[in-house]
Every structure is written in C-alpha cells, then in structure tokens.
Scaffold this active site. Structure first.
Site, mmCIF file in Angstrom:
data_model
loop_
_atom_site.group_PDB
_atom_site.id
_atom_site.type_symbol
_atom_site.label_atom_id
_atom_site.label_comp_id
_atom_site.label_asym_id
_atom_site.label_seq_id
_atom_site.Cartn_x
_atom_site.Cartn_y
_atom_site.Cartn_z
ATOM 1 N N SER A 123 40.077 40.813 30.024
ATOM 2 C CA SER A 123 38.891 40.903 30.862
ATOM 3 C C SER A 123 37.768 41.627 30.131
ATOM 4 O O SER A 123 38.016 42.479 29.263
ATOM 5 C CB SER A 123 39.243 41.667 32.141
ATOM 6 O OG SER A 123 38.096 42.070 32.852
ATOM 7 N N TYR A 147 41.885 49.091 35.553
ATOM 8 C CA TYR A 147 42.162 47.707 35.163
ATOM 9 C C TYR A 147 41.739 47.450 33.723
ATOM 10 O O TYR A 147 42.495 46.866 32.926
ATOM 11 C CB TYR A 147 41.412 46.776 36.113
ATOM 12 C CG TYR A 147 41.564 45.298 35.828
ATOM 13 C CD1 TYR A 147 42.783 44.648 36.000
ATOM 14 C CD2 TYR A 147 40.460 44.535 35.427
ATOM 15 C CE1 TYR A 147 42.901 43.291 35.773
ATOM 16 C CE2 TYR A 147 40.578 43.177 35.201
ATOM 17 C CZ TYR A 147 41.802 42.556 35.367
ATOM 18 O OH TYR A 147 41.918 41.204 35.133
ATOM 19 N N LYS A 151 44.210 46.417 30.649
ATOM 20 C CA LYS A 151 44.014 45.192 29.887
ATOM 21 C C LYS A 151 43.835 45.486 28.400
ATOM 22 O O LYS A 151 44.322 44.739 27.540
ATOM 23 C CB LYS A 151 42.806 44.415 30.424
ATOM 24 C CG LYS A 151 43.085 43.645 31.695
ATOM 25 C CD LYS A 151 44.130 42.565 31.480
ATOM 26 C CE LYS A 151 44.355 41.718 32.691
ATOM 27 N NZ LYS A 151 45.392 40.661 32.484
#
Length: 320
Positions: A123, A147, A151
C-alpha cells in the site's frame, strides 16, 4: 500445479481469480502453468468454476499455511489483510494477520521448496512524513499508521525471501481502488468509493477530508489487470529490489466530485456532504498523491486514462 489466492473470497481476490482463469483460457504469455486455483479466506470463494477450490482458515497458523503451500505451488497471491482503519482499531489482530500471516505463508513457501512466484499487495500507506510532490521509487519509508508499518514489514520480508531464493517475489503497492462496489469497508480510504458509489445510487455520503487532498487512484479493472500482469513478468526484469509502485492517476477529491457530477449529474453531486473526520484525515492525508512510475510502465503495467472513465466503469457495471 496450483495458484494460491489469500483473500480469494473478497472483492479484489475473486476478481483476480476470474481474471487468472480467463488468462489461462486465452493462453496469456508468461502465465505459469497451473491446474487449479485455491482460494484461502475466512469465507468460501464466490467463483464457481471446477478449477477453483475454497479453503477457510487462519493464514497466521503455520500448520494451516503449510497445508496450502507446497511443492505443487506455482504462485501465491497474498491479498488478505486487515485494512487501514481496522489496523488502527485492533493492533493485535492486525499484527497477527498482516505480519504473522505473511511470515507464515513465506515460511510455508520456503519449506515447500518450489520457489513460487509470490505476489504481495502492499500500500502507499508505507509512506509518510515530508514528501516531494511526486514520489520517486527510492524514497525511504516512514509509515504514519499501523497498517502502513505492517505493510512495510511485509515488503521487506518478501524482498529478503526473494534474495535468499525461497520465493520469486513481486511487491505491488496498490493505489486506492475506486470505485469499489458493495458496502464501505474498514479502510480509511473507503470514503473515496463512497462519495461516488452512494450518490450514484441516490444515497447521501460524506467526504471526510479536504477537497484539495490528492489521491493516487486506480479502477478495479485496471488494478486486477496489473496484478495478473505481475505474475507474468520475469523476476530478472524486475531486478533485485522486488517492490513496484503500481501505476495510478493523481486526482484531487474535488476533481473526483467534478467527475461524479459529469457522469451522475448535479443531483448526485448534491448528495455529498463535507464534514471533516480527523481520524480519516490523519491517515489518508499522510499518504502521497502522485508517483513516478516510469519503471513499472516500462515493465508493461498500465493506468486508467482519467477518473471519469473509472466512474463510468462502475456505473455501467453496478449502477445501471
């Protein structure tokens, strides 16, 4: 031989599965030979095809991971994840799925010994902090969310397992996918689809970020096309560093709303309110809005022509 797709019951995963089956039927150059596709998720895959098998289970369970990846695995698409908003609200679950799950799959591939092509969806949330207007590939990672940090960890793992020869990795940093059908998900960027999807259905929707916010976007069809292309690219062409910023288009939220009005009319545009939500602003506004993508374009990856076409794509398939 088989292809594994984690998150295969979801919107993106099921589309990737359908596209892989179509690519096999069309004899797509570079596509690995496979007899079937195994969807791995918490729910059965909606694709009904004799070549597709559904398995439900916890990818962070090393024993389960070893049952799905072995010597007969040609490739793995690792799409399953706890998304940005969910990762912020449930750190422990996100660590288990996003970090432990990725490591378990890579270890299973290592023990299986087949050196499968391993496509990991990352991402733009891996970025943060001060950034230039157009982000180059070599910019250092400073994630500003759980997040994004998880990632980034996954990216480094896939790159190192590739360097060691355990997998043949491709890390695909996805743009925000717009317009997604269905209901809002736990992604902080979920509003980007909501401000198009809901008004086209005659339902009000709120835009929680400033309209000057730049976003890096890709339509579902283009995203899936690029993910299927990723499995066909020779690893040597990508090089030692296996991470790619997949092409998107840079669009401000205001330009998105202008597209909504052009495609859906003034009535649809009038259904979008603009009430700020700090939780969303803190995450989404830390992401870059434009990237230098000459290398992935040279490798055959593509982007949408403009945002109007993405809105029309959604309207034609889901809103008409």
């Amino acid at each position: 031989m088989k292809i594994i797709v984690t998150g295969g019951a979801g919107f993106l995963g099921s589309r990737v599965i359908r596209s892989l089956l179509a690519a096999q039927e069309a004899g797509m150059p570079g596509l690995p030979t496979f007899d079937g596709i195994v969807s791995v998720d918490l729910a059965p895959c909606p694709v009904t095809d004799r070549r597709v098998t559904s398995l439900t289970g916890d990818i962070a369970d090393a024993g389960f991971a070893e049952t799905i990846i072995g010597a007969d695995t040609a490739a793995v698409y690792h799409l399953a994840a706890v998304l940005s908003g969910g990762s912020e609200s449930d750190f422990d679950l996100a660590m288990r799925v996003n970090v432990d799950g990725t490591r378990a799959l890579l270890e299973a591939a290592r023990k299986g010994g087949a050196v499968p092509r391993f496509i990991f969806t990352s991402s733009l949330a891996v970025y943060g902090g001060p950034m230039p207007a157009v982000v180059p590939e070599e910019l250092g990672l400073q994630p500003a969310s759980t997040y994004g940090a998880q990632k980034a960890i996954g990216e480094f793992l896939v790159n190192d397992y590739s360097r060691k020869g355990f997998v043949d990795g491709r890390v695909c940093r996805l743009p925000t996918i717009v317009v997604r059908p269905g209901k809002p998900n736990s992604a902080a960027s979920s509003f980007a689809s909501g401000i198009i999807r809901e008004p086209l259905a005659g339902v009000a929707s709120n835009c929680p970020v400033p309209t000057a916010t730049k976003m890096w976007l890709s339509s579902p069809d283009t995203t899936v096309k690029n993910l299927v292309h990723a499995i066909t690219v020779d690893g040597a062409q990508i090089g030692q560093w296996r991470t790619l910023n997949l092409p998107g288009i840079s669009v401000t939220v205001q330009e998105m709303l202008d597209s909504l009005e052009r495609v859906g009319g003034k009535e649809a545009r009038a259904l979008v309110t603009q009430e700020p939500e700090q939780r969303v602003i803190d995450i989404v506004c830390s992401w870059p809005g434009d990237f230098e993508v000459s290398r992935p374009i040279a490798l055959g990856f593509t982007r949408d022509a403009d945002f109007d076409s993405a809105v029309r794509q959604y309207k034609a398939e889901f809103a008409s």
